[in-house]
Design an enzyme around this catalytic site. Structure first.
Site, PDB file in Angstrom:
ATOM      1  N   CYS A 109     -18.410 -19.677  32.392  1.00  0.00           N
ATOM      2  CA  CYS A 109     -19.176 -19.629  31.145  1.00  0.00           C
ATOM      3  C   CYS A 109     -20.072 -20.848  30.952  1.00  0.00           C
ATOM      4  O   CYS A 109     -20.940 -20.850  30.085  1.00  0.00           O
ATOM      5  CB  CYS A 109     -18.226 -19.484  29.960  1.00  0.00           C
ATOM      6  SG  CYS A 109     -17.133 -18.047  30.077  1.00  0.00           S
ATOM      7  N   HIS A 246     -21.589 -21.799  23.707  1.00  0.00           N
ATOM      8  CA  HIS A 246     -21.083 -20.598  24.371  1.00  0.00           C
ATOM      9  C   HIS A 246     -20.300 -19.760  23.369  1.00  0.00           C
ATOM     10  O   HIS A 246     -19.473 -20.272  22.620  1.00  0.00           O
ATOM     11  CB  HIS A 246     -20.195 -20.997  25.546  1.00  0.00           C
ATOM     12  CG  HIS A 246     -19.388 -19.866  26.101  1.00  0.00           C
ATOM     13  ND1 HIS A 246     -19.956 -18.667  26.464  1.00  0.00           N
ATOM     14  CD2 HIS A 246     -18.046 -19.746  26.333  1.00  0.00           C
ATOM     15  CE1 HIS A 246     -19.010 -17.858  26.906  1.00  0.00           C
ATOM     16  NE2 HIS A 246     -17.848 -18.486  26.830  1.00  0.00           N
ATOM     17  N   ASN A 276     -18.353 -12.002  24.359  1.00  0.00           N
ATOM     18  CA  ASN A 276     -18.452 -13.137  25.272  1.00  0.00           C
ATOM     19  C   ASN A 276     -19.133 -12.658  26.553  1.00  0.00           C
ATOM     20  O   ASN A 276     -18.553 -11.891  27.311  1.00  0.00           O
ATOM     21  CB  ASN A 276     -17.038 -13.656  25.559  1.00  0.00           C
ATOM     22  CG  ASN A 276     -17.009 -14.806  26.549  1.00  0.00           C
ATOM     23  OD1 ASN A 276     -17.986 -15.083  27.243  1.00  0.00           O
ATOM     24  ND2 ASN A 276     -15.867 -15.465  26.646  1.00  0.00           N
TER      25      ASN A 276
END
Length: 319
Positions: A109, A246, A276
């Site tokens: 990520c 993020h 996500n």
């Protein structure tokens, strides 16, 4: 370094929490309360490559730059369509970037931040002048759709940026990793299975996550990384207009805001619409904010990513 243009692409199919509740023991209330996620985009006809190409073409159009002007392409992904050729090389062919060097990086990520830092490092050598960086994932193909602790969290998408070596937008950058705790978020690759070690037919591995450990890592690491880049950039936390983090979990972002002593108004989110999307979350949110006119020339912005590896990255920008 300067960002000349941003672009993003999301799959057409939108899957709500209620949609998931038809297939597994979950509910909109359970997911929303724990994560802040309401919907996510799931690839059906799209691929990691097709989403990437769409996002990159939009970024090139926004930057008013042609593919032939690009001399560096860095793709951050853990879910490319091929082990080889790389996603970056697929993008190179699609945009006609015949003068570019292209390669992929895997930093989970944090990938988009790692790609940005890598491009900046290359710029400083004088070797390259214009780059495309992207974060792209189709994580839906890596989920166990019977495991509600993971599959409800993730979505698919791609975000890209065109960068120029001629600019002073990037004021400070930090990156880090902690492989000692890396196995709290993992997905196995192919095992050794050959003539000399035959294992027979194999099944795919899917994403496994210790959510509590990842949460503790994020709320411990991200505020420190942000504080570090602000100190190096000689910026105060109150000067920052927006913190573009993020989009893993709303509770994580709330905890980071609290530790930095800042209002949640300065922490925009799109996880409620996208879930996500790993390396794609920061650039897709940045694209949305620019389109909405929420970032103007002179604004001070912080970008931060964190995730598998475990890895993290943050940077301070003056737009």
């Amino acid at each position: 370094m300067k960002i000349l243009g941003i672009g993003s692409a999301l799959p057409k199919k939108v899957v709500s929490n209620d949609d998931l509740a038809e297939y597994m023991d979950t509910s909109d209330e359970w997911i929303r309360e724990r994560t802040g996620i309401v919907n996510r985009h799931i690839a059906v006809d799209e691929t990691t490559t097709s989403l990437s190409v769409e996002a990159v073409k939009r970024a090139l159009a926004a930057a008013k730059v042609s593919g032939e002007e690009i001399d560096l392409i860095i793709a951050a992904t853990v879910s490319s369509d091929y082990i080889y050729p790389t996603l970056s090389c697929e993008v190179q062919a699609a945009i006609g970037a015949k003068n570019a060097t292209a390669f992929d990086i895997g930093a989970g990520c944090s990938g988009f931040l790692f790609a940005l830092g890598t491009a900046d490092g290359y710029f400083r050598t004088g070797r390259y002048k214009k780059a495309v960086i992207l974060g792209a994932e189709t994580l839906s193909k890596m989920m166990d759709w019977t495991d509600r602790s993971t599959c409800v969290l993730f979505g698919d998408g791609a975000g890209a940026a065109v960068l120029s070596a001629e600019g002073e937008q990037l004021k400070a950058m930090t990156q880090g990793s902690n492989g000692f705790e890396g196995m709290v978020l993992k997905c196995n690759n192919r095992p050794v299975n050959n003539l000399f070690r035959p294992l027979g037919p194999q099944t795919y591995s899917f994403t496994e996550m210790n959510g509590q450990a990842v949460y503790k890592f994020a709320v411990r690491t991200v505020p420190g990384a942000i504080t570090k880049v602000l100190e190096e950039a000689h910026m105060s936390v109150d000067e920052v207009k927006l913190f573009v983090l993020h989009q893993a979990n709303k509770r994580i972002i709330e905890a980071v805001a609290k530790r930095l002593g800042q209002s949640m108004d300065k922490f925009p989110t799109n996880m409620e619409k996208c879930g996500n999307i790993s390396a794609a979350s920061v650039p897709t949110l940045l694209d949305q904010l620019l389109e909405e006119g929420r970032i103007q020339a002179g604004d001070k912005i912080v970008l931060a990513g964190f995730g598998a590896g475990l890895t993290w990255g943050a940077c301070a920008l003056e737009w």
